[in-house]
Design an enzyme around this catalytic site. Structure first.
Site, PDB file in Angstrom:
ATOM      1  N   SER A  60      84.903  -0.728  21.461  1.00  0.00           N
ATOM      2  CA  SER A  60      85.322  -0.217  20.311  1.00  0.00           C
ATOM      3  C   SER A  60      84.993  -0.859  19.025  1.00  0.00           C
ATOM      4  O   SER A  60      83.586  -0.915  18.738  1.00  0.00           O
ATOM      5  CB  SER A  60      86.883   0.269  20.126  1.00  0.00           C
ATOM      6  OG  SER A  60      87.227   1.055  19.103  1.00  0.00           O
ATOM      7  N   ALA A  61      85.657  -1.427  18.304  1.00  0.00           N
ATOM      8  CA  ALA A  61      85.026  -2.247  17.164  1.00  0.00           C
ATOM      9  C   ALA A  61      84.230  -3.727  17.643  1.00  0.00           C
ATOM     10  O   ALA A  61      83.444  -3.724  16.890  1.00  0.00           O
ATOM     11  CB  ALA A  61      86.315  -2.846  16.431  1.00  0.00           C
TER      12      ALA A  61
ATOM     13  N   GLU B 103      84.377   8.629  24.691  1.00  0.00           N
ATOM     14  CA  GLU B 103      85.057   7.677  25.393  1.00  0.00           C
ATOM     15  C   GLU B 103      84.894   7.764  26.972  1.00  0.00           C
ATOM     16  O   GLU B 103      84.976   8.963  27.517  1.00  0.00           O
ATOM     17  CB  GLU B 103      86.379   8.149  25.158  1.00  0.00           C
ATOM     18  CG  GLU B 103      86.890   7.876  23.701  1.00  0.00           C
ATOM     19  CD  GLU B 103      88.551   8.312  23.365  1.00  0.00           C
ATOM     20  OE1 GLU B 103      88.946   9.014  24.209  1.00  0.00           O
ATOM     21  OE2 GLU B 103      89.039   7.646  22.246  1.00  0.00           O
TER      22      GLU B 103
ATOM     23  N   HIS C  39      84.241   6.057  20.291  1.00  0.00           N
ATOM     24  CA  HIS C  39      85.154   7.141  20.242  1.00  0.00           C
ATOM     25  C   HIS C  39      84.818   8.805  19.586  1.00  0.00           C
ATOM     26  O   HIS C  39      85.461   9.273  19.229  1.00  0.00           O
ATOM     27  CB  HIS C  39      86.343   6.777  19.407  1.00  0.00           C
ATOM     28  CG  HIS C  39      87.156   5.573  19.882  1.00  0.00           C
ATOM     29  ND1 HIS C  39      88.143   5.544  20.971  1.00  0.00           N
ATOM     30  CD2 HIS C  39      86.960   4.461  19.275  1.00  0.00           C
ATOM     31  CE1 HIS C  39      88.384   4.391  21.062  1.00  0.00           C
ATOM     32  NE2 HIS C  39      87.974   3.610  20.219  1.00  0.00           N
TER      33      HIS C  39
ATOM     34  N   GLY D  26      90.099  -2.573  17.683  1.00  0.00           N
ATOM     35  CA  GLY D  26      90.966  -2.479  16.682  1.00  0.00           C
ATOM     36  C   GLY D  26      90.470  -2.201  15.368  1.00  0.00           C
ATOM     37  O   GLY D  26      89.823  -1.026  15.243  1.00  0.00           O
TER      38      GLY D  26
END
Lengths: 240, 240
Positions: free
Chosen positions: A122-123, A194, A159, A90
């Site tokens: 991700s985050a 990714e 990413h 997020g």
């Protein structure tokens, strides 16, 4: 023994949420009955409940239950009792701000250091680096600090995106941004594409997945690292 | 009378640095002999001197001299004496950090409020909004605040980029990021595409250039605004 699975993304193109990494998760969380989910990064503004439900429906397919950390009035106790932890993606600013606001960053670090398996996307991966300074996210809230968990001897750019030679857009490429970072900071940065992830087992840090990753060191040309590379040899002395 | 020219980008595809906007600058800085250049955003890590030289070589073609603000031991006095100001693009975090560190944000606001013409590109435009929270830049330094100049009744997202329907990349689109911003903030956001700019003349704020801009309001679907639109009617009460 410290044990982390740090993924660039939750979702790869053409597959559903967490689908590509599910076989790994099954092995990674072997013996874990329930994981504690950290929903604070709120992708697309999902509520904590909505996000936890989304994660729950995927983990149910590998027979793992999911508890949302936001439900606990004493999140420190919840972290200390956790069998496994997953921090979803997020917005990294929102995530880090919540971890500071709820005063749980240190406890999260402690329990993972002590061996509670930690999965991040991700985050949730970004915060396993030394700082969150290589996030791609928009600074939509102002956290009290950019310092994060420091499980790695480098920072992450999840990413990671290679420059598009056909682009007519004049905004900075990811590589330019990371090189600008190194005008001001010494911490190495790993661009994690990714579909790639990092496995941490004690002091062993290994690049996984099919793709190469791009390593940026201050004052040096970036290099491509093959899957299977030992990332613990990236030289940066960091004391947490 | 307040007078600003706020450009999405310094450079459009296929043209040289500032080339597309130079005819506008000639009119905007009419009567100005020397502009004060704020080089602190340091694109690609250029030094302040290198960046100022780059700007100088372009402005010399329209017979305007360029002074670098970094040369002054008393930047507050330099700002007060400026005939015109240009803040160049680069990294918004670095720029805002320097403005706070040198304690010149308030003076910069004051002199522009009093009528010194201000030209900004990219990061230099971002800071004319209420906060820098809609920058695309990487948080490579930690500024003491995200609050900026507040000349506009909204925030800016420069280099606004429409979603690419062919992309297989799973990172958030610009629109997703701005919508996430509105889960936490009320300030309207204008997505300003490369080649667009905003003209401020007193209380009049007008969208310029050939392209439309995309306006994001909290809780509403984004709308496209035509060039020539009056942006002063965007409703947000902000007291600076």
């Amino acid at each position: 023994m410290k044990k982390l699975l740090i993924a660039s993304t939750s979702t790869v193109h053409g597959k559903s949420y967490l689908e590509y990494i599910l076989p790994e998760l099954k092995v990674f969380f072997k013996g874990v009955d329930t994981i504690l989910f950290v929903p604070f990064a709120r992708p697309s503004g999902l509520t904590h409940d909505e996000y936890t439900d989304k994660v729950r429906s995927v983990f149910s397919t590998i027979n793992i239950k999911v508890d949302g950390l936001h439900h606990y009035t004493n999140p420190i106790e919840a972290l200390k009792k956790a069998q496994g932890i997953f921090t979803g993606g997020g917005n990294t600013f929102v995530l880090v701000n919540e971890l500071y606001k709820r005063n749980i960053l240190d406890t999260l670090r402690d329990v993972v250091e002590k061996g509670v398996p930690y999965f991040g996307t991700s985050a949730g991966s970004n915060i396993t680096g030394i700082t969150m300074m290589n996030t791609n996210d928009m600074p939509i809230v102002y956290p009290p600090s950019f310092a994060t968990l420091g499980f790695l001897n480098f920072n992450l750019n999840p990413h990671y995106l290679d420059p598009d030679p056909n682009s007519t857009h004049m905004g900075e490429t990811r590589e330019t941004r990371i090189k600008e970072y190194h005008c001001f900071n010494k911490i190495p940065v790993l661009g994690l594409r990714e579909g790639s992830w990092i496995a941490v087992e004690g002091d062993k840090i290994t690049l996984k997945g099919k793709l190469k990753a791009r390593l940026f060191l201050q004052g040096k040309e970036p290099v491509e690292l093959d899957s299977g590379s030992d990332l613990s040899t990236i030289e940066y002395v960091h004391l947490i």
